[in-house]
Enzyme design. Sequence first.
Site, PDB file in Angstrom:
ATOM      1  N   GLY A  39      -9.191   5.479   1.139  1.00  0.00           N
ATOM      2  CA  GLY A  39      -9.943   6.192   2.172  1.00  0.00           C
ATOM      3  C   GLY A  39     -11.352   5.655   2.292  1.00  0.00           C
ATOM      4  O   GLY A  39     -12.323   6.411   2.363  1.00  0.00           O
ATOM      5  N   THR A  69      -9.000   2.359   8.702  1.00  0.00           N
ATOM      6  CA  THR A  69      -9.415   3.007   9.954  1.00  0.00           C
ATOM      7  C   THR A  69     -10.626   2.348  10.622  1.00  0.00           C
ATOM      8  O   THR A  69     -10.600   2.094  11.835  1.00  0.00           O
ATOM      9  CB  THR A  69      -9.731   4.498   9.672  1.00  0.00           C
ATOM     10  OG1 THR A  69      -8.581   5.082   9.074  1.00  0.00           O
ATOM     11  CG2 THR A  69     -10.081   5.240  10.937  1.00  0.00           C
ATOM     12  N   GLY A 120      -8.418   7.983   6.983  1.00  0.00           N
ATOM     13  CA  GLY A 120      -8.716   8.188   8.401  1.00  0.00           C
ATOM     14  C   GLY A 120     -10.160   8.561   8.652  1.00  0.00           C
ATOM     15  O   GLY A 120     -11.014   8.455   7.774  1.00  0.00           O
ATOM     16  N   ASP A 180       0.845  -1.196   0.000  1.00  0.00           N
ATOM     17  CA  ASP A 180       0.000   0.000   0.000  1.00  0.00           C
ATOM     18  C   ASP A 180       0.887   1.256   0.000  1.00  0.00           C
ATOM     19  O   ASP A 180       1.796   1.374   0.831  1.00  0.00           O
ATOM     20  CB  ASP A 180      -0.861  -0.054   1.278  1.00  0.00           C
ATOM     21  CG  ASP A 180      -1.920   1.022   1.339  1.00  0.00           C
ATOM     22  OD1 ASP A 180      -2.406   1.441   0.273  1.00  0.00           O
ATOM     23  OD2 ASP A 180      -2.289   1.418   2.471  1.00  0.00           O
ATOM     24  N   HIS A 181       0.653   2.180  -0.916  1.00  0.00           N
ATOM     25  CA  HIS A 181       1.390   3.454  -0.967  1.00  0.00           C
ATOM     26  C   HIS A 181       2.906   3.295  -0.943  1.00  0.00           C
ATOM     27  O   HIS A 181       3.591   3.940  -0.134  1.00  0.00           O
ATOM     28  CB  HIS A 181       0.962   4.388   0.176  1.00  0.00           C
ATOM     29  CG  HIS A 181      -0.449   4.867   0.071  1.00  0.00           C
ATOM     30  ND1 HIS A 181      -0.839   5.870  -0.787  1.00  0.00           N
ATOM     31  CD2 HIS A 181      -1.576   4.462   0.713  1.00  0.00           C
ATOM     32  CE1 HIS A 181      -2.144   6.072  -0.666  1.00  0.00           C
ATOM     33  NE2 HIS A 181      -2.621   5.220   0.232  1.00  0.00           N
ATOM     34  N   ASP A 183       3.100   5.153  -5.344  1.00  0.00           N
ATOM     35  CA  ASP A 183       2.339   6.385  -5.168  1.00  0.00           C
ATOM     36  C   ASP A 183       3.260   7.580  -5.381  1.00  0.00           C
ATOM     37  O   ASP A 183       3.948   8.022  -4.469  1.00  0.00           O
ATOM     38  CB  ASP A 183       1.716   6.419  -3.769  1.00  0.00           C
ATOM     39  CG  ASP A 183       0.916   7.689  -3.529  1.00  0.00           C
ATOM     40  OD1 ASP A 183       0.857   8.541  -4.446  1.00  0.00           O
ATOM     41  OD2 ASP A 183       0.360   7.847  -2.426  1.00  0.00           O
ATOM     42  N   ASN A 225      -9.978   0.391  -0.444  1.00  0.00           N
ATOM     43  CA  ASN A 225      -9.018   0.310   0.658  1.00  0.00           C
ATOM     44  C   ASN A 225      -9.692   0.675   1.978  1.00  0.00           C
ATOM     45  O   ASN A 225     -10.350   1.725   2.068  1.00  0.00           O
ATOM     46  CB  ASN A 225      -7.872   1.302   0.424  1.00  0.00           C
ATOM     47  CG  ASN A 225      -6.932   0.839  -0.652  1.00  0.00           C
ATOM     48  OD1 ASN A 225      -7.229  -0.097  -1.388  1.00  0.00           O
ATOM     49  ND2 ASN A 225      -5.802   1.493  -0.755  1.00  0.00           N
TER      50      ASN A 225
HETATM   51  P1  13P Z   1      -8.982   4.502   5.537  1.00  0.00           P
HETATM   52  O1  13P Z   1      -8.054   4.445   6.716  1.00  0.00           O
HETATM   53  O2  13P Z   1      -9.703   5.817   5.436  1.00  0.00           O
HETATM   54  O3  13P Z   1      -9.924   3.335   5.511  1.00  0.00           O
HETATM   55  O4  13P Z   1      -8.080   4.438   4.200  1.00  0.00           O
HETATM   56  C1  13P Z   1      -7.322   3.302   3.926  1.00  0.00           C
HETATM   57  C2  13P Z   1      -6.460   3.497   2.726  1.00  0.00           C
HETATM   58  O5  13P Z   1      -6.787   4.149   1.769  1.00  0.00           O
HETATM   59  C3  13P Z   1      -5.157   2.803   2.709  1.00  0.00           C
HETATM   60  O6  13P Z   1      -4.454   3.022   1.535  1.00  0.00           O
HETATM   61 ZN    ZN Z   2      -4.653   4.933   0.700  1.00  0.00          ZN
END
Ligand code: 13P
Ligand code: ZN
Length: 289
Positions: A209, A233, A179, A80-81, A102, A230
Amino acid sequence: MLMNMKDLLAVAYKHQFAVGSFNVANSEFVRVIIESAEEKNAPAIIQIHPNEVELLGDDFITYVRESCRNAKVPMVIHLDHGGSVEDVMRAIRNGFTSVMIDASHASFEDNIAISKEVVKLAHSVNVSVEAELGTIGSNEGSSEGGADVILYTDVDDAKTFVEQTGIDTLAIAIGTSHGQYKHDRQPELKLDLLAEINKNVDIPLVLHGGSDNKDEEISQTYLHGVSKINLSTDMKNAFFKEMRRFLIENDTAYEPDMIMPSARKAAQEVVKKKMDLFNSTNQAHHYFS
Ligand code: 13P
Ligand code: ZN
């Protein structure tokens, strides 16, 4: 069953559902995701952010790979990222089957150049590539970061970017943030923009997000090309909220097998609800026929 992202998402794209991509930071979360996916008969993605790789150490990925290989449902291990070619190469060496590069903060030209380089490296060993165009917002407390101001993905740029880089999936910015939102800052997804991007780009789209958005909006996204959502949180919050409650009520507890089960169950409830919301529940059969 362990797969790469391109093969996993081709099926989701065709059948209009989104596969949940959940961030893990310890073995509890790995079990939460695989057990939820098996219970729901849903494909799932375990994603690990470079910060989480730092926390876990490289050897942990061997455990994740073995767990995914033994899972009864299709699974992908995704970086991720990824922030650099070094992050990507470390992930490939560790056995990830998919990586994200990213470079969304860089200029359009630089984003194309670095994403293209990653595609060349990753595709040579059958690893899929996600890249990002536009910026995801950032809320307090999220280690995934993001930008203060959301730059929405431009439709023409998206088309050019996909053609020039050869990526397998595109992360788009349509109004989400990483988040949890403050109460005065609720997201509003630009679903019209998403539909327009989907008309012009012929690969699966990724929504970052995924936490704390309106269910009515999320359930529209996979009808317009979003095949991966994704989520971090909402799941982590449920886990640690329950753990906090348990530890306060049982303030002498110290055995993990006493402390973990209720937290794991709370996270699992969230993950299973998301699988229903993303329409990935009961979709695993497509991969076995
Ligand atoms: P959230 O924490 O908002 O669920 O986002 C997760 C995310 O995009 C990880 O790449
Ligand atoms: Zn993300």
